[in-house]
Write an enzyme that holds these catalytic residues in place. Structure first.
Site, short mmCIF file in Angstrom:
data_model
loop_
_atom_site.label_atom_id
_atom_site.label_comp_id
_atom_site.label_asym_id
_atom_site.label_seq_id
_atom_site.Cartn_x
_atom_site.Cartn_y
_atom_site.Cartn_z
N ASP A 17 4.66 -1.00 6.86
CA ASP A 17 4.86 0.04 5.84
C ASP A 17 5.36 1.34 6.47
O ASP A 17 6.19 2.04 5.90
CB ASP A 17 3.57 0.30 5.08
CG ASP A 17 3.26 -0.81 4.09
OD1 ASP A 17 4.21 -1.52 3.70
OD2 ASP A 17 2.09 -0.98 3.71
N ASP A 52 22.99 17.38 -28.03
CA ASP A 52 23.27 18.30 -29.11
C ASP A 52 24.68 18.85 -28.88
O ASP A 52 25.23 18.74 -27.79
CB ASP A 52 22.23 19.42 -29.12
CG ASP A 52 22.40 20.36 -30.30
OD1 ASP A 52 22.90 19.91 -31.35
OD2 ASP A 52 22.06 21.54 -30.18
N GLU A 103 0.81 -1.23 0.00
CA GLU A 103 0.00 0.00 0.00
C GLU A 103 0.84 1.27 0.00
O GLU A 103 0.45 2.30 -0.54
CB GLU A 103 -0.92 0.02 1.23
CG GLU A 103 -1.94 -1.09 1.27
CD GLU A 103 -1.44 -2.28 2.07
OE1 GLU A 103 -0.21 -2.45 2.16
OE2 GLU A 103 -2.28 -3.04 2.58
N ASN A 128 0.35 -4.94 8.32
CA ASN A 128 0.90 -4.42 7.07
C ASN A 128 1.12 -2.91 7.16
O ASN A 128 2.12 -2.37 6.67
CB ASN A 128 -0.04 -4.75 5.92
CG ASN A 128 0.68 -4.84 4.59
OD1 ASN A 128 1.71 -5.50 4.50
ND2 ASN A 128 0.14 -4.20 3.58
N ASP A 158 15.62 20.61 -31.23
CA ASP A 158 15.82 19.55 -30.24
C ASP A 158 14.52 19.09 -29.60
O ASP A 158 14.49 18.06 -28.91
CB ASP A 158 16.75 20.03 -29.12
CG ASP A 158 18.15 20.34 -29.63
OD1 ASP A 158 18.69 19.52 -30.38
OD2 ASP A 158 18.69 21.41 -29.30
#
Length: 885
Positions: free
Chosen positions: A723, A359, A317, A719, A630
């Site tokens: 986290d 370039d 998550e 969880n 460019d």
């Protein structure tokens, strides 16, 4: 070359079904250039006195503001909603919606908080970056001098207005330093030189005047009497008639077709692949968990809720937040080097970049001509050649062009020699003769004609040469020697001019003409160079150390490009020209691009085609450029880099903008990108492997336990805590070994890592299950809370501690120590994990206090887990030569 450029430009302008419109635009410009002025005035319904105020107002309503189409920063609410479209957010929102439908409100809250935090963090960073980027968008000159009149009875007068209010039919005054306010047909001009490098990439200015072009030419860039928006006046003054403004200009049509096109970058593709990897895991594992629990427990609703929590548990998550935090931290670090990161994903692409295309003009070079050599015919440095060149440049009429300025910068060496001479006359430059002369005298009564010009054309009017201090006839051998010297200088990438002179012993009082340029004596050479930036060599060396290949894509010629490459220590393996690329199929180009270092005489479409070929070969490509030519390449690249002095469309096409032209930041950006990527991958692998291990544990217990091994809300809280411990990962150290080569998304490697490493945790989950079942007697529905608590604490602590094992190839805590924030965050969450069963929150989610005799088992389990994982880690690295990369 110009014809090729124009053909490609027309092809480019036809992109996205604009072919007819753009062909008509090109034809109209050619038509305007060849039309007599009286007819052009009639066509545009104007005159040499310009427009009346009310006429200009009416035309402004008809044609719109004189502004080029560009991508505007999205409104805040649009940007906010767009950030919800992250594939991980979509997956989590879907799971939250399902949780809501089945009444799991706690799950909805937890998932929603994660999504909102991620979106808001990303929104704030991108909104600030867009605001900073918008402040960079400004034209070199925002005002123009135009002829306007209040009514036919009053004479027209010069006024200064904002460029955006100019319209077709306006008569404008132009002078050195002005940006062209539209596509302009010159009415009159004096010593006008225009820089078209923003369109063509060539640094040498082009002379413009009011003369008619060749009747058989159909190339707008060949029209000497036409100037185009996006270019600027370097020298001279002119009066011009605006024939097109805004998006109807040559420049505007290019910009209009460029905006909106942006292919997926390697970051986008990598995130999508990882997301689909997660979805495949979920689609395989969740149905299995559901059916096993339904068949063994009998309750389909309870089994469905549990399997849903498993799906949420398998999904990291916090990944959107971790990704955003990492990218935002990278953007903050780069801002300290005066770099604006417009698109956060570009930071990771920087780290993944293994090819940088750049370039030449204005990026590798200073975009400033210098006088590199002044040689006599013996190839020795000659003060006489320099002095004569200096007098020629000093006394020519009007503002000096770049070549003259380069000569005049040698004032100290010439010791103000002009004070000893006075100017008599001048024979101005033109493109037919390709030379110009000044006539001076030093009080001796004789005149000295000094001529400077292109080698071939000047030799046509020479009959003598000064060799070893003596004037001798210009023989075939001497001409061959001059040609050889010129060729050698060209091969060094130098632009060569020849200096010749003639003593006029008995001057008559007259005006000097072209015919007086005859019987001249060749004196020597002036050789000019657009030198590289002082930081270029060091910057390219840094990139080489980071295993980034350098390729030069330029509109300039091969000889000059090779010289610049030599100056910046860039080894040239092979080269391709635009003409050669035009003849190649896409397959043939793909086979050659990896072996080619420089690509010369390119037009915009060819630059983007080269980049597309490199990307199709599996490279992550960066492009550095600052001109309109460019812009397509900047958009095609995985990461486009420009500077704040670039043209607007180049800045808008870029992902990253340097506020200072310091190329050394490129190497720093690569390292910052790799740090960011490494910390993102750390989280993904930690989360996936631990969650995948939990799924294996759940599958086994679901088959024989009379109760759920852990409640759905307990899985979500576990969880969430895990986290939170990972929020410090963006601040973690990265091993130096990881920074030496490009890093890319590898979903296959992530899957392999997850499959081999994840199940190791299941071994110790099962030992915990056995301890809880047999030793503590948690083997009935009445004692399920004790069983669930024991696994909750062991699972959380093992997942959190294992962060330190996975974050490095080395031995954790000994050879590689995590950053202080990560050490503190993991220690804090482990403490929370031990405390929570004794807390009010723990009681609310079904946890119970653990007996003290549980903790020796827990310590033994964690130590054994770390030792086994370290052993498997060494085996995995030897087997697959892969860990975090």
């Amino acid at each position: 070359m110009l014809q090729k450029f124009y053909n490609y430009m027309l092809s480019f302008l036809s992109h996205k079904n604009h072919n007819d419109h753009n062909k008509q635009m090109g034809d109209a410009l050619v038509k305007y250039s060849k039309m007599p002025l009286t007819d052009l005035y009639e066509t545009l319904n104007t005159s040499d006195q310009g427009l009346l105020y009310y006429e200009a107002k009416d035309r402004l309503e008809k044609y719109g503001l004189n502004e080029i189409a560009h991508e505007r920063a999205p409104a805040w609410y649009t940007l906010l909603l767009r950030n919800f479209s992250n594939p991980f957010n979509i997956l989590l929102i879907f799971l939250a919606a399902v949780s809501f439908l089945v009444g799991e409100i706690d799950a909805v809250y937890i998932i929603s908080v994660m999504v909102l935090l991620s979106v808001l963090m990303r929104f704030i960073q991108e909104y600030r970056s867009n605001q900073a980027a918008e402040q960079l968008k400004a034209l070199v000159s925002t005002k123009a001098t135009v002829l306007r009149s209040e009514s036919p009875q009053y004479p027209a007068r010069k006024i200064e207005i904002e460029m955006k209010y100019l319209v077709p039919g306006d008569v404008v005054y132009l002078s050195a330093g002005d940006m062209l306010p539209g596509d302009v047909r010159l009415i009159s001009a004096k010593d006008v030189f225009v820089s078209q490098s923003a369109l063509t990439g060539e640094s040498i200015p082009v002379e413009k005047d009011e003369s008619f072009p060749s009747l058989d030419s159909d190339n707008p860039l060949d029209m000497r009497n036409m100037c185009y928006m996006g270019t600027n006046i370097l020298n001279g003054t002119a009066l011009g008639l605006i024939v097109a403004t805004g998006n109807h200009t040559f420049f505007g049509s290019m910009a209009q077709n460029i905006i909106g096109y942006r292919p997926l970058t390697s970051f986008d593709i990598g995130v999508n692949k990882v997301c689909w990897l997660l979805i495949r895991f979920i689609f395989v594992m969740v149905p299995i968990v559901f059916f096993l629990n339904w068949m063994t427990k009998g309750s389909w609703l309870e089994s469905f809720l549990f399997s849903l929590s498993v799906a949420v548990g398998l999904t990291p998550e916090m990944l959107p937040m971790i990704v955003t935090t990492n990218l935002a931290r990278g953007a903050i670090n780069m801002s300290k080097s005066k770099v604006v990161v417009k698109k956060l994903n570009a930071i990771q692409n920087f780290g993944a970049m293994d090819v940088l295309c750049t370039d030449k003009t204005g990026t590798l070079t200073q975009d400033k001509i210098i006088l590199d050599k002044y040689l006599n015919l013996e190839e020795e440095e000659s003060d006489e050649v320099l002095n004569y060149g200096y007098l020629n440049s000093f006394y020519q009429t009007g503002l000096k062009n770049l070549l003259d300025i380069a000569v005049l910068e040698h004032q100290e060496e010439t010791k103000n020699i002009e004070k000893n001479y006075r100017k008599i006359d001048e024979i101005p430059f033109d493109f037919t003769r390709r030379r110009m002369s000044v006539i001076v005298e030093n009080g001796s009564g004789k005149h000295l004609l000094i001529c400077k010009g292109a080698v071939e054309e000047l030799l046509q009017v020479c009959t003598n040469a000064k060799v070893n201090g003596s004037v001798v006839p210009l023989t075939t051998d001497i001409k061959a020697q001059i040609d050889r010297i010129k060729t050698e200088l060209n091969e060094d990438g130098l632009r060569v001019l020849l200096i010749a002179y003639k003593d006029i012993l008995n001057p008559e009082t007259k005006e000097y003409r072209y015919k007086d340029e005859s019987e001249l004596t060749v004196l020597g050479f002036l050789a000019f160079l657009d030198p590289p930036k002082l930081s270029a060599a060091a910057a390219l060396a840094n990139l080489n150390e980071c295993s980034v290949q350098i390729k030069v894509l330029t509109g300039d010629n091969e000889l000059v490009t090779r010289k610049i490459c030599n100056w910046v220590n860039l080894k040239v393996e092979a080269s391709l020209t635009g003409a050669q690329i035009e003849k190649l199929t896409d397959a043939e180009l793909k086979a050659l691009v990896d072996k080619t270092t420089i690509f010369t005489k390119l037009v915009p479409l060819q630059k983007s085609r080269v980049i597309a070929a490199l990307k199709s070969n599996g490279h992550t490509v960066g492009y550095l450029g600052d001109g309109i030519n460019d812009a397509p390449a900047l958009r095609e690249a995985d990461v486009g880099i420009s500077v704040d002095t670039a043209v607007d469309i180049a800045k808008e096409s870029a992902d990253i903008i340097m506020l200072e032209k310091n190329l050394l930041f490129l190497g720093q950006g690569v390292v910052e990108g790799r740090k960011t990527f490494c910390n993102i991958i750390k989280y993904i692998k930690m989360a996936l492997s631990s969650n995948f291990g939990n799924i294996f544990s759940i599958l086994g217990t679901s088959a024989f336990l009379p109760f759920l091994p852990m409640r759905a809300i307990q899985i979500l809280v576990q969880n969430l805590l895990y986290d939170i411990s990972q929020l410090a990962i963006p601040f973690d150290h990265v091993d130096k070994e990881f920074l030496i080569k490009p890093q890319k998304w590898n979903p296959g490697g992530i899957a392999k890592f997850t499959i081999f490493i994840g199940p190791i945790s299941s071994i110790f989950d099962y030992t915990t299950f056995a301890v809880m079942w047999f030793y503590f007697g948690a083997n009935t529905i009445a004692h399920q809370a004790l069983f669930q608590t024991g696994w909750f604490v062991e699972g959380l602590l093992s997942q959190t501690l294992i962060v330190h094992m996975i974050r490095t190839r080395k031995i954790p805590f000994i050879q590689s120590i995590a950053s202080i924030p990560l050490l503190l965050s993991t220690a804090f969450i482990m403490a929370i994990g031990i405390y929570i069963p004794y807390s009010y929150i723990g009681a609310n989610i079904g946890l119970v206090p653990l007996p003290l005799s549980y903790y020796p088992w827990l310590i033994a389990t964690l130590i054994s887990y770390c030792i086994l994982l370290q052993i498997v880690k060494y085996w995995f690295i030897r087997k697959f030569n892969y860990w975090l990369e």
